[in-house]
Motif scaffolding. Structure first.
Motif, short mmCIF file in Angstrom:
data_model
loop_
_atom_site.label_atom_id
_atom_site.label_comp_id
_atom_site.label_asym_id
_atom_site.label_seq_id
_atom_site.Cartn_x
_atom_site.Cartn_y
_atom_site.Cartn_z
N CYS A 1 0.86 -1.19 0.00
CA CYS A 1 0.00 0.00 0.00
C CYS A 1 0.90 1.24 0.00
O CYS A 1 1.81 1.35 0.81
CB CYS A 1 -0.91 -0.01 1.22
SG CYS A 1 -1.83 1.53 1.40
N CYS B 1 -0.06 3.18 3.73
CA CYS B 1 0.24 2.68 5.08
C CYS B 1 1.28 1.56 5.05
O CYS B 1 1.65 1.04 6.10
CB CYS B 1 -1.04 2.18 5.75
SG CYS B 1 -1.61 0.59 5.14
N CYS C 1 -6.73 -0.82 -0.15
CA CYS C 1 -5.91 -1.44 0.88
C CYS C 1 -6.79 -2.06 1.96
O CYS C 1 -7.73 -1.42 2.43
CB CYS C 1 -4.99 -0.39 1.50
SG CYS C 1 -4.04 -1.01 2.91
N CYS D 1 -5.90 0.26 5.42
CA CYS D 1 -6.29 1.68 5.56
C CYS D 1 -7.39 2.07 4.58
O CYS D 1 -7.86 3.20 4.61
CB CYS D 1 -5.06 2.58 5.38
SG CYS D 1 -4.48 2.71 3.67
ZN ZN Z 1 -2.97 1.00 3.32
#
Ligand code: ZN
Length: 151
Positions: A10, A13, A30, A33
């Motif tokens: 991702c 994050c 993701c 997040c």
């Molecule tokens: Zn993420």
């Protein structure tokens, strides 16, 4: 035979996400997040996060090695930017500032900038030095990807 899943880091994050190949084009988000895994723009990567996207992620990575003082690099930047939505999600685009991340420039033996390097599973598949237009970036990347698949 194609692998059924891709592993994707991702950009927000850093969580690793498993995405079925068939769902890559469906704007995957993701799992941690919930932000989009593709943003239609190159990721600015440095020494801390490069391997997460180049090695641990299974999607090919097209890296633009550049520096802020390099005129041709700055000229090429908007073209590379505009190539991102055309090439995703077949690959991810990234930019590495070789002034800010000299170890990455050394690791790939970058002697002139801009230089584009196409990586698959962390290994170099192809490279091309010199500024390119959006069309040249897209054509070159698609050609190298097709050639790499045939290997
Ligand atoms: Zn993420």
């Amino acid at each position: 035979m194609n692998a059924p899943d891709h592993l994707l880091a991702c950009p927000h994050c850093a969580a690793m996400n498993r995405v079925p190949v068939a769902r890559l084009a469906e704007q995957p988000k993701c799992g941690r997040c919930h932000a989009p895994l593709f943003m239609g723009t190159p990721l600015a990567l440095g020494e801390a996060d490069f391997d997460r996207h180049a090695l641990r992620s299974t999607l090919p990575l097209l890296v633009d090695f550049w520096a802020p003082w390099c005129g041709p690099c700055l000229q090429m930047a908007p073209h590379f930017q505009q190539a991102a939505p055309l090439l995703e999600p077949a690959l991810r685009l990234a930019k590495v500032d070789t002034d800010a991340s000299p170890a990455l420039g050394n690791r790939f033996g970058i002697r002139s900038i801009p230089t584009l390097v196409l990586l698959r599973d962390g290994a170099e598949v192809a490279r091309q030095a010199g500024a390119m237009t959006r069309e040249q970036v897209v054509q070159w990347a698609r050609m190298q990807l097709a050639a790499a698949r045939g290997r």
